[in-house]
Scaffold this motif. Structure first.
Motif, PDB file in Angstrom:
ATOM      1  N   VAL A  46     -12.091 -22.271   7.161  1.00 26.21           N
ATOM      2  CA  VAL A  46     -11.635 -22.846   8.226  1.00 26.21           C
ATOM      3  C   VAL A  46     -12.544 -23.125   9.111  1.00 26.21           C
ATOM      4  O   VAL A  46     -13.363 -22.236   9.463  1.00 26.21           O
ATOM      5  N   ARG A  47     -12.701 -24.296   9.774  1.00 23.33           N
ATOM      6  CA  ARG A  47     -13.617 -24.780  10.721  1.00 23.33           C
ATOM      7  C   ARG A  47     -13.182 -24.739  12.251  1.00 23.33           C
ATOM      8  O   ARG A  47     -14.016 -24.155  12.971  1.00 23.33           O
ATOM      9  N   ARG A  48     -11.789 -24.845  12.431  1.00 28.83           N
ATOM     10  CA  ARG A  48     -11.262 -24.910  13.679  1.00 28.83           C
ATOM     11  C   ARG A  48      -9.550 -24.868  13.828  1.00 28.83           C
ATOM     12  O   ARG A  48      -9.172 -25.336  12.683  1.00 28.83           O
ATOM     13  N   SER A  49      -8.872 -24.777  14.669  1.00 29.63           N
ATOM     14  CA  SER A  49      -7.528 -25.069  14.634  1.00 29.63           C
ATOM     15  C   SER A  49      -7.368 -25.335  16.355  1.00 29.63           C
ATOM     16  O   SER A  49      -7.923 -25.132  17.154  1.00 29.63           O
ATOM     17  N   LYS A  50      -6.068 -25.782  16.363  1.00 26.34           N
ATOM     18  CA  LYS A  50      -5.440 -26.300  17.581  1.00 26.34           C
ATOM     19  C   LYS A  50      -4.113 -26.587  17.508  1.00 26.34           C
ATOM     20  O   LYS A  50      -3.435 -26.395  16.478  1.00 26.34           O
ATOM     21  N   VAL A  51      -3.425 -26.739  18.802  1.00 29.77           N
ATOM     22  CA  VAL A  51      -1.939 -27.032  18.732  1.00 29.77           C
ATOM     23  C   VAL A  51      -1.793 -28.625  18.824  1.00 29.77           C
ATOM     24  O   VAL A  51      -2.589 -29.283  19.542  1.00 29.77           O
ATOM     25  N   GLU A  52      -1.269 -29.195  17.894  1.00 32.15           N
ATOM     26  CA  GLU A  52      -0.800 -30.400  17.642  1.00 32.15           C
ATOM     27  C   GLU A  52       0.798 -30.724  18.062  1.00 32.15           C
ATOM     28  O   GLU A  52       1.385 -30.378  16.897  1.00 32.15           O
ATOM     29  N   GLY A  53       1.224 -31.125  19.035  1.00 33.37           N
ATOM     30  CA  GLY A  53       2.632 -31.077  19.081  1.00 33.37           C
ATOM     31  C   GLY A  53       3.140 -29.903  19.266  1.00 33.37           C
ATOM     32  O   GLY A  53       2.849 -28.949  20.074  1.00 33.37           O
ATOM     33  N   SER A  54       4.117 -29.640  18.263  1.00 36.68           N
ATOM     34  CA  SER A  54       4.740 -28.037  17.900  1.00 36.68           C
ATOM     35  C   SER A  54       4.107 -27.564  16.807  1.00 36.68           C
ATOM     36  O   SER A  54       5.002 -26.848  16.089  1.00 36.68           O
ATOM     37  N   CYS A  55       3.037 -28.051  16.204  1.00 35.23           N
ATOM     38  CA  CYS A  55       2.261 -27.441  15.149  1.00 35.23           C
ATOM     39  C   CYS A  55       0.966 -26.893  15.270  1.00 35.23           C
ATOM     40  O   CYS A  55       0.467 -27.187  16.488  1.00 35.23           O
ATOM     41  N   TYR A  56       0.734 -25.874  14.530  1.00 35.44           N
ATOM     42  CA  TYR A  56      -0.748 -25.629  14.358  1.00 35.44           C
ATOM     43  C   TYR A  56      -1.450 -26.266  13.495  1.00 35.44           C
ATOM     44  O   TYR A  56      -0.950 -26.404  12.379  1.00 35.44           O
ATOM     45  N   GLU A  57      -2.718 -26.897  13.893  1.00 34.42           N
ATOM     46  CA  GLU A  57      -3.321 -27.799  13.000  1.00 34.42           C
ATOM     47  C   GLU A  57      -4.557 -27.027  12.655  1.00 34.42           C
ATOM     48  O   GLU A  57      -5.501 -26.691  13.557  1.00 34.42           O
ATOM     49  N   VAL A  58      -4.705 -26.854  11.540  1.00 35.58           N
ATOM     50  CA  VAL A  58      -5.843 -26.116  11.129  1.00 35.58           C
ATOM     51  C   VAL A  58      -6.959 -26.908  10.006  1.00 35.58           C
ATOM     52  O   VAL A  58      -6.277 -27.697   9.164  1.00 35.58           O
ATOM     53  N   TYR A  59      -8.065 -27.148  10.731  1.00 39.19           N
ATOM     54  CA  TYR A  59      -9.073 -27.750   9.841  1.00 39.19           C
ATOM     55  C   TYR A  59      -9.754 -26.997   8.759  1.00 39.19           C
ATOM     56  O   TYR A  59     -10.472 -26.041   9.293  1.00 39.19           O
ATOM     57  N   GLY A  60      -9.696 -27.372   7.510  1.00 36.75           N
ATOM     58  CA  GLY A  60     -10.756 -26.354   6.636  1.00 36.75           C
ATOM     59  C   GLY A  60     -11.080 -27.237   5.604  1.00 36.75           C
ATOM     60  O   GLY A  60     -10.613 -28.439   5.419  1.00 36.75           O
ATOM     61  N   LEU A 117      -4.316 -29.034   8.095  1.00 34.94           N
ATOM     62  CA  LEU A 117      -3.030 -28.456   7.590  1.00 34.94           C
ATOM     63  C   LEU A 117      -2.263 -28.102   8.831  1.00 34.94           C
ATOM     64  O   LEU A 117      -2.581 -27.828   9.767  1.00 34.94           O
ATOM     65  N   PHE A 118      -1.016 -28.360   8.673  1.00 32.82           N
ATOM     66  CA  PHE A 118      -0.183 -28.309   9.912  1.00 32.82           C
ATOM     67  C   PHE A 118       1.013 -27.211   9.508  1.00 32.82           C
ATOM     68  O   PHE A 118       1.720 -27.343   8.611  1.00 32.82           O
ATOM     69  N   TYR A 119       0.873 -26.118  10.150  1.00 26.97           N
ATOM     70  CA  TYR A 119       1.722 -24.901   9.954  1.00 26.97           C
ATOM     71  C   TYR A 119       2.574 -24.939  11.363  1.00 26.97           C
ATOM     72  O   TYR A 119       2.485 -25.060  12.205  1.00 26.97           O
ATOM     73  N   SER A 120       3.830 -24.505  10.545  1.00 30.92           N
ATOM     74  CA  SER A 120       5.039 -24.130  11.891  1.00 30.92           C
ATOM     75  C   SER A 120       4.643 -22.926  12.304  1.00 30.92           C
ATOM     76  O   SER A 120       4.262 -21.871  11.795  1.00 30.92           O
ATOM     77  N   PRO A 121       4.460 -22.776  13.903  1.00 32.94           N
ATOM     78  CA  PRO A 121       4.093 -21.737  14.405  1.00 32.94           C
ATOM     79  C   PRO A 121       5.431 -20.576  14.378  1.00 32.94           C
ATOM     80  O   PRO A 121       5.173 -19.425  14.810  1.00 32.94           O
ATOM     81  N   GLU A 122       6.502 -21.136  13.950  1.00 33.28           N
ATOM     82  CA  GLU A 122       7.752 -20.386  13.914  1.00 33.28           C
ATOM     83  C   GLU A 122       7.697 -19.461  12.745  1.00 33.28           C
ATOM     84  O   GLU A 122       7.968 -17.902  12.869  1.00 33.28           O
ATOM     85  N   ASP A 123       7.532 -19.854  11.404  1.00 34.08           N
ATOM     86  CA  ASP A 123       7.327 -18.864  10.495  1.00 34.08           C
ATOM     87  C   ASP A 123       5.892 -19.041   9.447  1.00 34.08           C
ATOM     88  O   ASP A 123       6.025 -18.499   8.559  1.00 34.08           O
ATOM     89  N   LEU A 124       5.027 -19.837  10.144  1.00 34.72           N
ATOM     90  CA  LEU A 124       3.949 -20.079   9.389  1.00 34.72           C
ATOM     91  C   LEU A 124       4.025 -20.748   8.206  1.00 34.72           C
ATOM     92  O   LEU A 124       2.937 -20.759   7.213  1.00 34.72           O
ATOM     93  N   LEU A 130       3.753 -24.019   5.552  1.00 28.54           N
ATOM     94  CA  LEU A 130       2.947 -25.281   5.773  1.00 28.54           C
ATOM     95  C   LEU A 130       3.888 -26.455   5.531  1.00 28.54           C
ATOM     96  O   LEU A 130       4.744 -26.486   4.865  1.00 28.54           O
ATOM     97  N   LYS A 131       3.658 -27.093   6.685  1.00 28.72           N
ATOM     98  CA  LYS A 131       4.702 -28.443   6.747  1.00 28.72           C
ATOM     99  C   LYS A 131       4.022 -29.639   6.277  1.00 28.72           C
ATOM    100  O   LYS A 131       4.894 -30.781   5.894  1.00 28.72           O
ATOM    101  N   HIS A 132       2.537 -29.803   6.417  1.00 31.85           N
ATOM    102  CA  HIS A 132       2.368 -31.193   6.115  1.00 31.85           C
ATOM    103  C   HIS A 132       0.690 -30.830   5.830  1.00 31.85           C
ATOM    104  O   HIS A 132       0.119 -30.011   6.567  1.00 31.85           O
ATOM    105  N   THR A 133      -0.086 -31.673   4.904  1.00 39.71           N
ATOM    106  CA  THR A 133      -1.290 -31.447   4.721  1.00 39.71           C
ATOM    107  C   THR A 133      -2.011 -33.082   4.528  1.00 39.71           C
ATOM    108  O   THR A 133      -1.362 -33.670   3.949  1.00 39.71           O
ATOM    109  N   ILE A 134      -3.135 -33.065   5.061  1.00 40.15           N
ATOM    110  CA  ILE A 134      -3.737 -34.395   5.193  1.00 40.15           C
ATOM    111  C   ILE A 134      -5.234 -34.254   4.525  1.00 40.15           C
ATOM    112  O   ILE A 134      -5.879 -33.367   5.081  1.00 40.15           O
ATOM    113  N   ALA A 135      -5.695 -34.874   3.330  1.00 38.68           N
ATOM    114  CA  ALA A 135      -7.132 -34.797   2.997  1.00 38.68           C
ATOM    115  C   ALA A 135      -7.606 -35.821   3.407  1.00 38.68           C
ATOM    116  O   ALA A 135      -7.228 -37.038   3.649  1.00 38.68           O
ATOM    117  N   LYS A 136      -8.943 -35.385   4.308  1.00 34.19           N
ATOM    118  CA  LYS A 136      -9.787 -36.396   4.861  1.00 34.19           C
ATOM    119  C   LYS A 136     -10.854 -37.090   3.684  1.00 34.19           C
ATOM    120  O   LYS A 136     -11.138 -36.585   2.857  1.00 34.19           O
TER     121      LYS A 136
END
Length: 88
Positions: free
Chosen positions: A50-64, A73-80, A82-88
């Motif tokens: 994990v490099r960093r994380s932030k709130v993006e809309g209603s998601c936790y966005e974790v950069y790893g 990685l986009f996580y639901s803060p409700e139940d954690l 994983l909702k979506h993943t984007i590879a860079k």
């Protein structure tokens, strides 16, 4: 030089728009969200550095980083979940 600058600017604006593509993870009020550190812990448990994380809309966005590649990685803060993943 100007062509290189234009390519750099296009790359930055494209990735910024791409990063904002996923924002809807929960409808819960922020007071009910689980801690962001828990989302980071889930990413670490899945093998990401994990490099960093932030709130993006209603998601936790974790950069790893995993296997040398950067992921968002986009996580639901409700139940954690994983909702979506984007590879860079």
């Amino acid at each position: 030089m100007s062509a290189a600058l234009a390519a750099c600017v296009l790359g930055l604006t494209g990735s910024a728009a791409f990063a904002d593509g996923y924002k809807n993870c929960t409808k819960l009020d922020k007071a009910s969200w689980k801690p962001a550190t828990d989302a980071e812990a889930k990413a670490k448990a899945a093998g990401y550095e994990v490099r960093r994380s932030k709130v993006e809309g209603s998601c936790y966005e974790v950069y790893g980083v995993k296997e040398g590649k950067l992921y968002e990685l986009f996580y639901s803060p409700e139940d954690l979940s994983l909702k979506h993943t984007i590879a860079k």
